[in-house]
Design an enzyme around this catalytic site. Structure first.
Site, short mmCIF file in Angstrom:
data_model
loop_
_atom_site.label_atom_id
_atom_site.label_comp_id
_atom_site.label_asym_id
_atom_site.label_seq_id
_atom_site.Cartn_x
_atom_site.Cartn_y
_atom_site.Cartn_z
N ASP A 1 -1.36 -0.45 6.04
CA ASP A 1 -1.63 0.19 7.33
C ASP A 1 -3.08 0.11 7.76
OD1 ASP A 1 -2.87 3.37 6.87
OD2 ASP A 1 -2.17 2.22 5.14
N ASP B 1 0.86 -1.17 0.00
CA ASP B 1 0.00 0.00 0.00
C ASP B 1 0.91 1.23 0.00
OD1 ASP B 1 -2.47 1.56 0.47
OD2 ASP B 1 -1.57 1.90 2.44
N ASP C 1 -0.16 5.30 0.75
CA ASP C 1 -0.44 6.28 1.80
C ASP C 1 -0.58 5.59 3.16
OD1 ASP C 1 -0.58 8.45 0.01
OD2 ASP C 1 -2.64 7.96 -0.49
#
Length: 309
Positions: A244, A27, A29
């Site tokens: 995240d 991922d 961001d």
């Protein structure tokens, strides 16, 4: 998916993890960077992995930018990357429509990423750009709708307005119209403490108005991984998903058969584990296989493990 608590990656167990992993899907961001730039040690970690011969892919639910944009951004930060390493939801939407052999016109709630990828794929569309509401309710019910539109795609759109909501919901209510969402992320990671509503808030508005549930192509739904798997032949059991967010990135693991690694630099924390997620009408209890405080710790564990041997 882990059946117990996630395992902290250290110098003592990182070698076995890498031995069972050919591919890493990251991922962006909240995992590799935030609005202030790349996280400390992130570039070095991915360069180490690249040097070990691991295949690296960058996977984002953000539909506002194209693969070309992201490949330039990722390379400019110093990460190893080509456009072929980028998988974004704007690209996945275009791939999905091609697979469906879609013919017609698309109403797009979205930005440059969707425009670029749909144009590259040869699709006709309308909708992007400002469309402010004017007049009164008497004018709104006289809105002119394009009779050729038979697909609605909803992504992140900073020009979202009541005028766009009227059009998107009415198009989506048409019989036989495809209704596609790039993702259902509720918020964007900022690192500032200021909440920014995500694409899911726009999807929710259109979905409620249209009285329909969209086809969602972004994480944790399998369409995104199917694109990578089809193009590059990835084996999910030899692939590690790193992210995240428990409800998108980490849930992507059990949905597709990948291992998962949670980093604590973005949305989710260990306090959120386990996380209950519904994907395709099925409820999952999501627990990451592994966790780290930051992506830098992965690189540090690899270097320390190499020094021990």
């Amino acid at each position: 998916m882990s059946s117990t608590c996630p395992q902290l990656i250290t110098a003592s167990n990182v070698s076995s993890l890498l031995a069972s992993t050919d591919n890493l899907v990251f991922d962006l961001d909240g995992t590799l960077w935030d609005c202030n730039g790349a996280f400390p040690g992130a570039v070095d970690t991915l360069l180490v992995l690249h040097g070990l011969g691991k295949r690296i892919y960058y996977c984002t639910n953000n539909s506002s930018k194209s693969r070309a944009y992201y490949s330039n951004k990722v390379r400019a930060m110093g990460f190893p990357c080509t456009e072929e390493n980028i998988v974004c939801t704007a690209f996945v939407v275009a791939e999905y429509l091609q697979q469906q052999r879609f013919h017609g016109k698309i109403y797009v709630v979205g930005e440059a990423g969707l425009q670029d990828e749909l144009t590259a794929a040869g699709f006709e569309f309308i909708g992007p750009g400002p469309d402010p509401i004017t007049g009164t309710q008497a004018d709104w019910v006289q809105s002119q709708l394009d009779p050729e539109v038979n697909c609605v795609v909803v992504g992140l759109d900073t020009h979202f307005s009541y005028a766009k909501l009227i059009k998107a919901t009415n198009y989506a209510r048409r019989e036989g119209t495809l209704f596609i969402a790039t993702n259902q992320d509720t918020e964007l990671p900022t690192g500032t403490g200021i909440f920014l509503p995500g694409t899911g808030t726009l999807v929710g508005a259109v979905s409620i108005g249209a009285r329909r549930t969209p086809i969602v192509v972004g994480k944790p739904n399998p369409a995104m991984f199917e694109v990578i798997q089809r193009k590059y032949g990835l084996r999910p059991e030899r692939t590690l998903m790193v992210g995240d967010r428990l409800d998108t990135d980490i849930a992507f693991g059990p949905v597709t058969g990948m291992k998962s690694l949670l980093v604590l630099t973005g949305i989710s924390s260990l306090r959120d584990v386990p996380c209950k997620v519904t994907v395709g009408g099925k409820e999952l209890i999501v627990v990451p296989d592994f966790y780290l405080h930051s992506i830098k710790d992965l690189g540090d564990a690899i270097v320390a493990s190499q020094a021990e041997h």
